[in-house]
Write an enzyme that holds these catalytic residues in place. Sequence first.
Site, PDB file in Angstrom:
ATOM      1  N   SER A  75       4.836 -12.541   3.283  1.00 30.85           N
ATOM      2  CA  SER A  75       6.072 -13.318   3.483  1.00 30.85           C
ATOM      3  C   SER A  75       6.002 -14.152   4.755  1.00 30.85           C
ATOM      4  O   SER A  75       5.257 -13.850   5.689  1.00 30.85           O
ATOM      5  CB  SER A  75       7.276 -12.380   3.565  1.00 30.85           C
ATOM      6  OG  SER A  75       7.393 -11.621   2.393  1.00 30.85           O
TER       7      SER A  75
HETATM    8  N1  SAH Z   1       6.399  -7.417   1.770  1.00 30.86           N
HETATM    9  C1  SAH Z   1       5.254  -8.289   1.690  1.00 30.86           C
HETATM   10  C2  SAH Z   1       5.447  -9.380   0.664  1.00 30.86           C
HETATM   11  C3  SAH Z   1       4.940  -8.963  -0.631  1.00 30.86           C
HETATM   12  S1  SAH Z   1       5.094 -10.117  -1.950  1.00 30.86           S
HETATM   13  C4  SAH Z   1       4.940  -8.851   3.060  1.00 30.86           C
HETATM   14  O1  SAH Z   1       5.292  -8.301   4.038  1.00 30.86           O
HETATM   15  O2  SAH Z   1       4.298  -9.846   3.191  1.00 30.86           O
HETATM   16  C5  SAH Z   1       6.030  -9.141  -3.080  1.00 30.86           C
HETATM   17  C6  SAH Z   1       5.389  -7.864  -3.542  1.00 30.86           C
HETATM   18  O3  SAH Z   1       6.300  -7.274  -4.470  1.00 30.86           O
HETATM   19  C7  SAH Z   1       4.067  -8.040  -4.286  1.00 30.86           C
HETATM   20  O4  SAH Z   1       3.096  -7.264  -3.675  1.00 30.86           O
HETATM   21  C8  SAH Z   1       4.384  -7.557  -5.703  1.00 30.86           C
HETATM   22  O5  SAH Z   1       3.308  -6.905  -6.339  1.00 30.86           O
HETATM   23  C9  SAH Z   1       5.515  -6.596  -5.435  1.00 30.86           C
HETATM   24  N2  SAH Z   1       6.348  -6.291  -6.600  1.00 30.86           N
HETATM   25  C10 SAH Z   1       6.759  -7.133  -7.587  1.00 30.86           C
HETATM   26  N3  SAH Z   1       7.496  -6.467  -8.497  1.00 30.86           N
HETATM   27  C11 SAH Z   1       7.560  -5.167  -8.080  1.00 30.86           C
HETATM   28  C12 SAH Z   1       8.160  -3.984  -8.594  1.00 30.86           C
HETATM   29  N4  SAH Z   1       8.865  -3.963  -9.736  1.00 30.86           N
HETATM   30  N5  SAH Z   1       8.003  -2.844  -7.890  1.00 30.86           N
HETATM   31  C13 SAH Z   1       7.296  -2.796  -6.744  1.00 30.86           C
HETATM   32  N6  SAH Z   1       6.700  -3.875  -6.208  1.00 30.86           N
HETATM   33  C14 SAH Z   1       6.826  -5.051  -6.865  1.00 30.86           C
END
Ligand code: SAH
Length: 227
Positions: A75
């Site tokens: 993010s």
């Molecule tokens: N928090 C991260 C951003 C991750 S992007 C950071 O600090 O940069 C969003 C994440 O959500 C991805 O890794 C994706 O695989 C996860 N995601 C999407 N749908 C999900 C679900 N139903 N349960 C758990 N994780 C999920």
Amino acid sequence: MVESHPHLSHFIGKGHTSQRVRDKLAARLQQQGVSHPQVLDAIRFTPRHSFIDAALSTRAYDDTALPIGYAQTISQPYVVAKMSACLLEHCQSTRRVLEIGTGCGYQTAVLAQLFEQVYTVERISGLLQQAQQNLSALGLRQIHYYHGDGYQGWQAHAPFDAILVTAAAPKIPPALLAQLQVGASLIIPVCGDDGQQYLELIQRGAHNYQHQRLDPVKFVPLRPGLS
Ligand code: SAH
């Protein structure tokens, strides 16, 4: 000078990964309206370069999202800071936070400096393993990991003082509302009718839930099931 989390001070880095670069990022976020001192410190002390591929490290402290593999992204620091500050301002205890969407673990590291215990759920097992390695290398130990579907939250450890979701949902998952403690808040990107995503803040009262629509955002989608 505020002290960093005891383990993070070892990850100083140099050149484009140096402390000076992180200080500049924090100063920029402050100019953009992030005023919570603990959040700014967490941004200052979290080595974002250690969460991404070395080939991208010159861009590690740009205020942008970057690819982390598996078609997912780390993010944008401004959004991480804004969401974290908003949660802190709207929760009554900083004991236990649930994060949905661990990704590479950057937001998790920030939360671990703001809350006593972090429970984090990720649906892609390869990413969860990477995050676990990244975070334990930093010595952050009060993090609990779960390979699961975030639509279901993490019932075994509910209720939580705060919940933060880092992927956009078509609507707010009912399980997450149910896993909020009274007085707790959920922050989540939700797809609006106009096709745009918005951050929504939901606070659980004794008898109801209060909803507030915040800024437009751009997140990867929250997908059902495991991968
Ligand atoms: N928090 C991260 C951003 C991750 S992007 C950071 O600090 O940069 C969003 C994440 O959500 C991805 O890794 C994706 O695989 C996860 N995601 C999407 N749908 C999900 C679900 N139903 N349960 C758990 N994780 C999920």
